[in-house]
Design a protein around this motif. Structure first.
Motif, short mmCIF file in Angstrom:
data_model
loop_
_atom_site.label_atom_id
_atom_site.label_comp_id
_atom_site.label_asym_id
_atom_site.label_seq_id
_atom_site.Cartn_x
_atom_site.Cartn_y
_atom_site.Cartn_z
N ILE A 144 43.39 -4.31 45.65
CA ILE A 144 42.75 -3.65 44.51
C ILE A 144 43.85 -3.28 43.51
CG2 ILE A 144 41.37 -1.66 43.78
CD1 ILE A 144 40.27 -1.60 46.69
N ARG A 145 43.70 -3.71 42.29
CA ARG A 145 44.70 -3.48 41.28
C ARG A 145 44.29 -2.32 40.38
NH1 ARG A 145 46.70 -7.69 36.55
NH2 ARG A 145 48.51 -6.47 35.86
N ILE A 146 45.20 -1.35 40.20
CA ILE A 146 44.97 -0.19 39.35
C ILE A 146 45.85 -0.32 38.13
CG2 ILE A 146 44.91 2.33 39.23
CD1 ILE A 146 43.12 1.13 41.42
N ARG A 147 45.25 -0.29 36.94
CA ARG A 147 46.00 -0.35 35.69
C ARG A 147 45.66 0.88 34.86
NH1 ARG A 147 44.90 -5.78 32.69
NH2 ARG A 147 42.74 -5.23 33.22
N LEU A 148 46.72 1.61 34.41
CA LEU A 148 46.55 2.79 33.56
C LEU A 148 46.83 2.38 32.12
CD1 LEU A 148 48.31 5.52 35.76
CD2 LEU A 148 45.91 4.74 35.79
N MET A 149 45.88 2.69 31.22
CA MET A 149 45.95 2.27 29.83
C MET A 149 46.12 3.50 28.93
SD MET A 149 45.31 -0.77 30.91
CE MET A 149 45.22 -1.74 29.41
N ASP A 150 46.79 3.31 27.78
CA ASP A 150 46.91 4.41 26.82
C ASP A 150 45.73 4.35 25.85
OD1 ASP A 150 47.41 2.26 25.20
OD2 ASP A 150 49.49 2.79 24.76
N GLY A 151 45.76 5.18 24.80
CA GLY A 151 44.65 5.24 23.87
C GLY A 151 44.46 3.94 23.09
N ALA A 152 45.48 3.08 23.00
CA ALA A 152 45.37 1.80 22.29
C ALA A 152 45.07 0.64 23.25
CB ALA A 152 46.65 1.52 21.51
N SER A 153 44.62 0.95 24.44
CA SER A 153 44.29 -0.04 25.47
C SER A 153 45.50 -0.89 25.89
CB SER A 153 43.15 -0.97 24.98
OG SER A 153 41.97 -0.21 24.75
N ARG A 154 46.71 -0.31 25.83
CA ARG A 154 47.90 -0.96 26.35
C ARG A 154 48.20 -0.44 27.75
NH1 ARG A 154 49.94 0.26 20.89
NH2 ARG A 154 50.77 2.16 21.86
N GLU A 155 48.57 -1.36 28.63
CA GLU A 155 48.88 -0.95 30.01
C GLU A 155 50.25 -0.26 30.04
OE1 GLU A 155 49.50 -2.87 34.50
OE2 GLU A 155 48.59 -4.07 32.89
N VAL A 156 50.26 0.96 30.60
CA VAL A 156 51.50 1.72 30.68
C VAL A 156 51.97 1.91 32.11
CG1 VAL A 156 51.07 2.93 28.50
CG2 VAL A 156 50.20 3.91 30.65
N TYR A 157 51.10 1.61 33.07
CA TYR A 157 51.49 1.77 34.48
C TYR A 157 50.49 1.01 35.34
CZ TYR A 157 53.55 4.04 38.57
OH TYR A 157 54.20 4.29 39.75
N GLY A 158 50.91 0.60 36.52
CA GLY A 158 49.99 -0.09 37.42
C GLY A 158 50.55 -0.18 38.83
N TRP A 159 49.66 -0.35 39.78
CA TRP A 159 50.05 -0.55 41.18
C TRP A 159 48.88 -1.16 41.93
CZ3 TRP A 159 48.25 4.20 39.61
CH2 TRP A 159 47.33 4.84 40.43
N ARG A 160 49.09 -1.45 43.22
CA ARG A 160 48.06 -2.06 44.07
C ARG A 160 47.71 -1.13 45.21
NH1 ARG A 160 48.62 -8.50 45.02
NH2 ARG A 160 49.13 -9.14 42.90
N ILE A 161 46.46 -1.29 45.63
CA ILE A 161 45.98 -0.60 46.83
C ILE A 161 45.59 -1.65 47.85
CG2 ILE A 161 44.23 0.93 47.82
CD1 ILE A 161 44.01 2.30 45.11
N THR A 162 46.18 -1.58 49.04
CA THR A 162 45.85 -2.54 50.10
C THR A 162 44.61 -2.05 50.83
OG1 THR A 162 48.18 -3.12 50.37
CG2 THR A 162 46.69 -3.69 52.16
N PRO A 163 43.55 -2.87 50.95
CA PRO A 163 42.33 -2.41 51.62
C PRO A 163 42.56 -2.20 53.12
CG PRO A 163 42.20 -4.76 51.14
CD PRO A 163 43.44 -4.26 50.48
#
Length: 234
Positions: free
Chosen positions: A178-197
């Motif tokens: 599962i991929r988690i992407r954190l976006m800023d107010g302009a819809s740009r990705e500023v951080y991300g990581w994965r979650i293993t099920p």
């Protein structure tokens, strides 16, 4: 020839060539008497009578001539020349095309098997070695998604994401990361990581929970987006 002095009777053995064919004057060494010595008369020569062959007998005339003697070595048939140092003829070349095709097919089979193993059984290993086969398509769905931002006692910010994965189909499905992407107010990705099920296989009509947390995420992160990550390289 023998010369004899008529005065003292001395005798001398002189070669005929010394007198010559016309004769010459000679002198006795003993008494000094001189005289003319005529040449020695040549000996008369009578040729030997020619041998007359005896007439052949009747038996010799009627007898057939003897057969010729045959040399067994000369009568042997000619044999071809043989050189022990002549190189043997080259061996026929084998057709290696079938073996080459078989080797290519075997190599492709091994590569495809390894790719399948990495895709379904060892996605983490494939991601570590940097392989990427593109995005993962799956019928799985997210439900009960929840995002929390907490401030801990030490002042650090804890970003928490949780929810469920649903399998709406009637067959078991493979569960990717599962991929988690954190976006800023302009819809740009500023951080991300994965979650293993917790499990890689989800039964038909079943669901499973997931959750993950990160500390000190960027302050400009405003929105969290969830997706199923590519198993390899993303």
């Amino acid at each position: 020839m023998i010369l004899e002095c008529s005065q003292c009777g001395s005798r001398y053995d002189v070669p005929s060539s010394a007198i010559g064919p016309d004769g010459r004057t000679v002198r006795c060494v003993n008494c000094k008497h001189s005289w003319f010595q005529a040449p020695e008369a040549p000996a008369s020569f009578q040729p030997a009578p020619e041998a007359v062959p005896a007439p052949p007998t009747v038996a010799e005339e009627s007898a057939p001539p003897p057969p010729p003697i045959v040399d067994p070595v000369e009568a042997a048939p000619e044999t071809p020349n043989y050189d022990p140092f002549i190189d043997p003829p080259p061996a026929p070349r084998r057709n290696r095309l079938p073996w080459t095709i078989a080797a290519i097919v075997a190599t492709l089979s091994v590569l495809l098997g390894a790719a399948a193993l990495l895709h379904w059984k060892a996605p983490g290993l494939a991601a570590q070695i940097g392989l990427n086969f593109g995005a993962t398509e799956t019928p799985l769905l997210f439900s009960e998604k929840n995002v929390e931002l907490k401030t801990r006692v030490d002042g650090s910010r804890l970003f928490i994401v949780s929810g469920k994965v649903l399998n709406p189909t009637r067959t078991a499905q493979h569960v990717p990361d599962i991929r988690i992407r954190l976006m800023d107010g302009a819809s740009r990705e500023v951080y991300g990581w994965r979650i293993t099920p917790a499990t890689r296989t989800l039964d038909p009509q079943a669901s499973m929970e997931f959750n993950g947390a990160k500390v000190d995420v960027p302050a400009e992160a405003k929105v969290a987006r969830l997706s199923f990550a590519s198993e390899i390289g993303e």
